[in-house]
Design an enzyme around this catalytic site. Structure first.
Site, PDB file in Angstrom:
ATOM      1  N   GLU A 124       0.742  -1.133  -0.002  1.00  0.00           N
ATOM      2  CA  GLU A 124       0.125   0.031   0.014  1.00  0.00           C
ATOM      3  C   GLU A 124       1.050   1.141   0.067  1.00  0.00           C
ATOM      4  OE1 GLU A 124      -2.569   0.404  -0.954  1.00  0.00           O
ATOM      5  OE2 GLU A 124      -3.349  -1.811  -0.813  1.00  0.00           O
TER       6      GLU A 124
HETATM    7  C1  FAD Z   1       2.732  -9.949   0.418  1.00  0.00           C
HETATM    8  C2  FAD Z   1       2.479  -8.812  -0.523  1.00  0.00           C
HETATM    9  C3  FAD Z   1       1.125  -8.517  -0.898  1.00  0.00           C
HETATM   10  C4  FAD Z   1       1.013  -7.323  -2.057  1.00  0.00           C
HETATM   11  N1  FAD Z   1      -0.400  -7.255  -2.208  1.00  0.00           N
HETATM   12  C5  FAD Z   1      -0.391  -6.307  -3.420  1.00  0.00           C
HETATM   13  C6  FAD Z   1      -1.881  -6.171  -4.009  1.00  0.00           C
HETATM   14  O1  FAD Z   1      -2.761  -6.636  -3.580  1.00  0.00           O
HETATM   15  N2  FAD Z   1      -1.770  -5.439  -5.180  1.00  0.00           N
HETATM   16  C7  FAD Z   1      -0.691  -4.984  -5.755  1.00  0.00           C
HETATM   17  O2  FAD Z   1      -0.886  -4.231  -6.734  1.00  0.00           O
HETATM   18  N3  FAD Z   1       0.326  -4.696  -5.197  1.00  0.00           N
HETATM   19  C8  FAD Z   1       0.349  -5.428  -3.874  1.00  0.00           C
HETATM   20  N4  FAD Z   1       1.842  -5.590  -3.461  1.00  0.00           N
HETATM   21  C9  FAD Z   1       3.028  -4.909  -3.793  1.00  0.00           C
HETATM   22  C10 FAD Z   1       3.306  -3.788  -3.099  1.00  0.00           C
HETATM   23  O3  FAD Z   1       2.379  -2.747  -2.896  1.00  0.00           O
HETATM   24  C11 FAD Z   1       4.670  -3.318  -3.541  1.00  0.00           C
HETATM   25  O4  FAD Z   1       5.738  -4.229  -3.081  1.00  0.00           O
HETATM   26  C12 FAD Z   1       5.162  -1.875  -2.980  1.00  0.00           C
HETATM   27  O5  FAD Z   1       4.343  -0.862  -3.123  1.00  0.00           O
HETATM   28  C13 FAD Z   1       6.893  -1.748  -3.262  1.00  0.00           C
HETATM   29  O6  FAD Z   1       6.791  -1.812  -4.556  1.00  0.00           O
HETATM   30  P1  FAD Z   1       8.051  -2.732  -4.990  1.00  0.00           P
HETATM   31  O7  FAD Z   1       8.063  -3.909  -4.048  1.00  0.00           O
HETATM   32  O8  FAD Z   1       8.337  -2.894  -6.469  1.00  0.00           O
HETATM   33  O9  FAD Z   1       9.348  -1.886  -4.453  1.00  0.00           O
HETATM   34  P2  FAD Z   1       9.998  -0.726  -5.319  1.00  0.00           P
HETATM   35  O10 FAD Z   1       9.097   0.174  -5.852  1.00  0.00           O
HETATM   36  O11 FAD Z   1      11.008  -1.333  -6.176  1.00  0.00           O
HETATM   37  O12 FAD Z   1      10.812   0.150  -4.062  1.00  0.00           O
HETATM   38  C14 FAD Z   1      11.960  -0.557  -3.409  1.00  0.00           C
HETATM   39  C15 FAD Z   1      12.738   0.408  -2.476  1.00  0.00           C
HETATM   40  O13 FAD Z   1      12.805   1.814  -2.894  1.00  0.00           O
HETATM   41  C16 FAD Z   1      12.051   2.806  -2.285  1.00  0.00           C
HETATM   42  N5  FAD Z   1      11.611   3.763  -3.364  1.00  0.00           N
HETATM   43  C17 FAD Z   1      11.005   3.592  -4.388  1.00  0.00           C
HETATM   44  N6  FAD Z   1      10.680   4.685  -5.203  1.00  0.00           N
HETATM   45  C18 FAD Z   1      11.083   5.606  -4.199  1.00  0.00           C
HETATM   46  C19 FAD Z   1      11.036   7.258  -4.433  1.00  0.00           C
HETATM   47  N7  FAD Z   1      10.386   7.663  -5.213  1.00  0.00           N
HETATM   48  N8  FAD Z   1      11.440   7.649  -3.228  1.00  0.00           N
HETATM   49  C20 FAD Z   1      12.095   7.071  -2.201  1.00  0.00           C
HETATM   50  N9  FAD Z   1      12.107   5.833  -2.069  1.00  0.00           N
HETATM   51  C21 FAD Z   1      11.575   5.149  -2.914  1.00  0.00           C
HETATM   52  C22 FAD Z   1      10.972   2.084  -1.856  1.00  0.00           C
HETATM   53  O14 FAD Z   1      10.371   2.749  -0.611  1.00  0.00           O
HETATM   54  C23 FAD Z   1      11.445   0.663  -1.288  1.00  0.00           C
HETATM   55  O15 FAD Z   1      12.219   0.582  -0.069  1.00  0.00           O
HETATM   56  C24 FAD Z   1       2.200  -6.787  -2.398  1.00  0.00           C
HETATM   57  C25 FAD Z   1       3.680  -7.086  -1.907  1.00  0.00           C
HETATM   58  C26 FAD Z   1       3.456  -8.047  -0.819  1.00  0.00           C
HETATM   59  C27 FAD Z   1       4.848  -8.435  -0.788  1.00  0.00           C
END
Ligand code: FAD
Length: 596
Positions: free
Chosen positions: A443
Site C-alpha cells: 500500500e
Molecule cells: C505480500 C504482498 C502483498 C501485496 N499485495 C498487493 C496487491 O494486492 N496489489 C498490488 O498491486 N500490489 C501488492 N503488493 C505490492 C506492493 O504494494 C509493492 O511491493 C510495494 O508498493 C513496493 O513496490 P516494489 O516492491 O516494487 O518496491 P520498489 O518500488 O522497487 O521500491 C524499492 C525500495 O525503493 C524505495 N523507493 C522507491 N521509489 C522511491 C521514491 N520515489 N522515493 C524514495 N524511495 C523510493 C521504496 O520505498 C523501497 O524501499 C504486495 C506485495 C507483497 C509483498
C-alpha cells in the site's frame, strides 16, 4: 498457544467517552438513531466471531499456507478459511458499513473499523480476503457507472464475490507510471487486457464464487507515465445475463509467492491473456479512481497493525504474569515461589507498556480518523465535509506508516518479553512479527507515505492541513492548560507542536534550494507528526481518566499509567527524530554512487 480477548472495554472507552460518537452520529442523518447499546452489541458479536472463529485458524493457517494447483491454476486457502468465510457472509458481516442501496446495513465506518481491528488481531491473513473487497466496493461506488454498480456492488456487499487491486508488475511497484499492462478497446465497448501482475493479494482463492479484479492498465494511445493509466474491472468469471458468475475470463493465477508472513493469504502472480474488462471512471484517470481504493486500504493496513499490536501485547502481558525468573531489584515479591514473575522487572514493563501504549494510542487515533470519514461522507454541511476530507488526507499516511512502524516495534518488544520462547513458533509471537513486517511495505512503502505527508499534504498547501489539526491541539491546550493535573501532558504536547512548526518551516525553506532535503527529512518527520498526534490523544484520554479515576474503576488508573508512560518514555524519541530530520540531505547524498 497464544490467546486473544477482544478489547471491548477500551473500544467502548474510545468510542463513547473519548470521541462521544453518539453526539457525532446525531448530526449525520443516516446514523442519527444509532445508540450506544447497538454499537456495543455489534462489537460484542464481532469480537465473538473474531476470537471464536478466526483466531483458532491463525496459527494452523500460518503453518499450512495456501495451496496452488498448476494444472487448474487454482488456489486453496488453508483448512477452515473457506468455512469461516461462509460464516462471515451468513452473519452479514461484509455488509456492515455498506450503502443500503446496494444491500448494505449502512452502519458507520467507525464501527466497521473497530470490527476490523478485532479481525486483524485474530487472523490478519484471513482478514485480507474480505478486507480488499471493501476497497473495491468503495472504488466502484465512487467511480463505477450505474450499470457497473448495479452489477458488482450487491455481490461485493453481501460477500458472494470478493475484490482485489491489481497494480504491481515485475518492473513497476512504487512507480506506477512504468506499468505496461495493455488494454485494447473492443467494438462492444469492452477492453481486452494483456499483461502480468505480481504480488496480488487474494488474487485467486476458493472462498468466494467470483473475484472482481480492479486492474490498472494502459490504452494503446495513452500518454506515457501516470497520466496514461486507466482503471478496469476484470472479473474472474464474466457476469452472465442474470448477473451471475458465468464464463471463465482470461485472467489466471500463474503462481503464488512463498513469503515471510501472512502465509494464509494467497499472494498471486496474475496473468491477463486478452482478459475482458470494462473501463471504470475516465480513461487515463485510473490512478485517480484507484486512489479511492488505495486510501481505504491504507487505513486498513494501519488497522492490521493495530490488531497485531493488541494481540501481541495481550500475550506478552499474560506471559509476564506467569513466567518467574530472578528477583525484583527492590526485594522479593513472591516469596512463596522460587523466583518472582518477570513483570517485576522494570525493563519487562517497558516492553509491555511500549506495546500497550502503541495499541491504545493507535485505537484512539484510528477511531478518530474513521469518524472523520463518516463525517466526510454524511455531514449535511459541505464545509464540514470538506474540512473532514482534508483532515483524513493529512492523517491517512500517518495511520499507515506510524501504526505499521509501531506494530513492528511492539511485536518485537512483545516477542522479547518471552525471551527464547518468543522465537519458538509454538508461542505464536514470531508469527505476529513476521505478519507485521509486510504492513510497512505494501500500500505504498512507509517511505512513500512519509513523502506523501511532507511533500503533498504539508508543504504543497503551505501547512494548511497541519494547522487545521493544530487548531484542535491548541483548543484542547487552551481549554485545559490551567488544570495543574494535566500539565504533565499538555506541556510536552505544546512544546512538540512549537518544534514541529519550526521544523516544517525549516524543511520548507531548505526544499526551495534542494528537493533532496524533502526526501532526507520525510521519514523522521512523519514519526514526529505521528507522536504529536498520539500525544494529543493521550492528553485527552488522560483528562477523562483523571476525572473518572475517583470512581474506583481500575480501567482509568491503567489508562493514566499508560498515558504517563507514553509522554515520559516514548514521546522523547521526537528529540532524536527532529535532529535527524534537521540533519538534511548532505550526509546521505555525499557518497558517490560508485562507492555503495
Ligand atoms: C505480500 C504482498 C502483498 C501485496 N499485495 C498487493 C496487491 O494486492 N496489489 C498490488 O498491486 N500490489 C501488492 N503488493 C505490492 C506492493 O504494494 C509493492 O511491493 C510495494 O508498493 C513496493 O513496490 P516494489 O516492491 O516494487 O518496491 P520498489 O518500488 O522497487 O521500491 C524499492 C525500495 O525503493 C524505495 N523507493 C522507491 N521509489 C522511491 C521514491 N520515489 N522515493 C524514495 N524511495 C523510493 C521504496 O520505498 C523501497 O524501499 C504486495 C506485495 C507483497 C509483498
Amino acid at each position: 498457544m497464544p490467546s486473544y480477548t477482544p478489547p471491548l472495554r477500551d473500544m467502548q472507552f474510545v468510542l463513547h467517552e473519548l470521541l462521544d460518537v453518539g453526539r457525532e452520529f446525531a448530526e449525520l442523518p443516516p446514523h442519527a438513531g444509532l445508540d450506544a447499546d447497538t454499537i456495543n452489541q455489534v462489537l460484542d458479536e464481532g469480537g465473538k466471531f473474531a476470537a471464536g472463529v478466526l483466531f483458532p485458524l491463525n496459527q494452523p493457517g500460518d503453518r499450512e499456507g495456501c495451496h496452488f494447483d498448476p494444472a487448474t491454476q487454482t488456489v486453496r486457502a488453508p483448512a477452515g478459511f473457506r468455512e469461516a468465510y461462509r460464516q462471515f457472509v451468513d452473519a452479514g458481516w461484509p455488509s456492515l458499513a455498506c450503502d443500503p442501496a446496494f444491500g448494505g446495513q449502512g452502519l458507520p465506518v467507525t464501527l466497521n473499523n473497530a470490527f476490523y481491528e478485532m479481525l486483524n488481531s485474530a487472523n490478519q491473513a484471513w482478514t485480507m480476503y474480505p478486507g480488499l473487497s471493501h476497497g473495491a466496493y468503495e472504488c466502484l461506488r465512487a467511480h463505477g457507472t450505474p450499470p457497473q454498480q448495479a452489477l458488482y456492488l450487491p455481490k461485493l456487499v453481501c460477500g458472494e464475490w470478493t475484490g482485489t487491486m491489481c497494480l504491481t508488475e515485475p518492473h513497476c511497484g512504487t512507480d506506477l507510471g512504468l506499468l505496461k499492462t495493455r488494454a485494447v478497446p473492443q467494438p462492444d465497448g469492452s477492453y481486452r487486457l494483456s499483461g502480468s501482475k505480481i504480488f496480488i493479494s487474494a488474487g485467486e482463492h476458493d472462498l468466494s464464487a467470483n473475484i472482481v479484479h480492479l486492474v490498472l492498465a494502459r490504452r494503446p494511445d495513452a500518454p506515457a507515465g501516470t497520466r496514461g493509466i486507466s482503471l478496469f474491472v476484470v472479473p474472474k468469471f464474466l457476469p452472465d445475463a442474470k448477473g451471475e458468475a458465468g464464463a471463465r475470463n482470461a485472467i489466471h493465477c500463474g503462481a503464488i509467492e512463498h513469503k515471510m508472513g501472512i502465509h494464509g493469504n494467497a499472494t498471486c502472480q496474475m496473468n491477463l491473456d486478452g482478459a475482458t474488462g470494462w473501463l471504470v471512471g475516465e480513461a487515463d484517470r485510473g490512478l485517480n479512481a484507484m486512489f479511492v481504493m488505495m486510501n481505504a486500504a491504507r487505513l486498513g493496513v494501519g488497522m492490521q497493525s493495530l490488531g497485531l499490536t493488541e494481540v501481541a501485547y495481550q500475550n506478552a502481558a499474560q506471559y509476564a504474569r506467569e513466567r518467574s525468573q530472578g528477583r525484583s531489584l527492590t526485594g522479593t515479591k513472591a516469596p512463596e515461589q522460587p523466583a518472582d514473575p518477570i513483570l517485576v522487572h522494570p525493563d519487562v514493563r517497558r516492553m509491555l507498556l511500549t506495546a500497550r501504549a502503541y495499541a491504545e494510542g493507535g485505537r484512539a487515533f484510528c477511531s478518530y480518523v474513521a469518524l472523520l470519514i463518516d463525517r466526510e461522507q454524511h455531514h449535511p454541511d459541505p464545509a464540514v465535509r470538506q474540512a473532514a476530507a482534508d483532515e483524513v488526507a493529512l492523517l491517512t499516511p500517518i495511520a499507515k506508516a506510524f501504526l505499521t512502524d509501531n506494530a513492528w516495534i511492539a511485536c518485537s518488544e512483545a516477542l522479547q518479553v518471552f525471551g527464547g520462547h518468543g522465537y519458538i513458533a509454538e508461542w505464536g509471537m514470531e508469527q505476529y512479527l513476521r505478519d507485521a513486517r509486510i504492513n510497512m511495505i505494501y500500500e505504498g512503502t512507509n517511505t512513500i507515505q512519509s513523502l506523501d505527508l511532507l511533500a503533498r499534504k504539508v508543504l504543497a498547501d503551505n501547512g494548511a492541513k497541519l494547522r487545521q489539526f493544530g487548531a484542535h491541539v491548541r483548543a484542547f491546550a487552551e481549554a485545559h492548560g490551567s488544570d495543574p493535573r494535566l500539565a504533565e501532558f499538555i506541556a510536552p504536547l505544546a512544546d512538540l507542536g512549537d518544534k514541529l512548526t519550526q521544523l516544517t518551516m525549516e524543511i520548507g525553506m531548505k526544499a526551495l534550494q534542494d528537493r533532496d532535503e524533502v526526501g532526507a527529512a520525510a521519514v523522521p518527520y512523519l514519526r514526529v507528526v505521528g507522536h504529536w498526534v498520539f500525544a494529543y490523544f493521550f492528553a485527552r484520554m488522560a483528562r477523562i481518566a483523571i476525572e473518572r479515576e475517583a470512581s474506583g474503576d481500575d480501567f482509568y488508573r491503567a489508562k493514566l499509567a499508560v498515558a504517563r508512560f507514553y509522554v515520559t518514555r516514548l514521546l522523547p524519541e521526537t528529540a532524536t527524530l527532529i535532529r535527524q530530520a534537521r540533519a538534511g540531505a548532505g550526509a546521505l547524498m555525499a557518497m558517490d554512487e560508485a562507492l555503495f
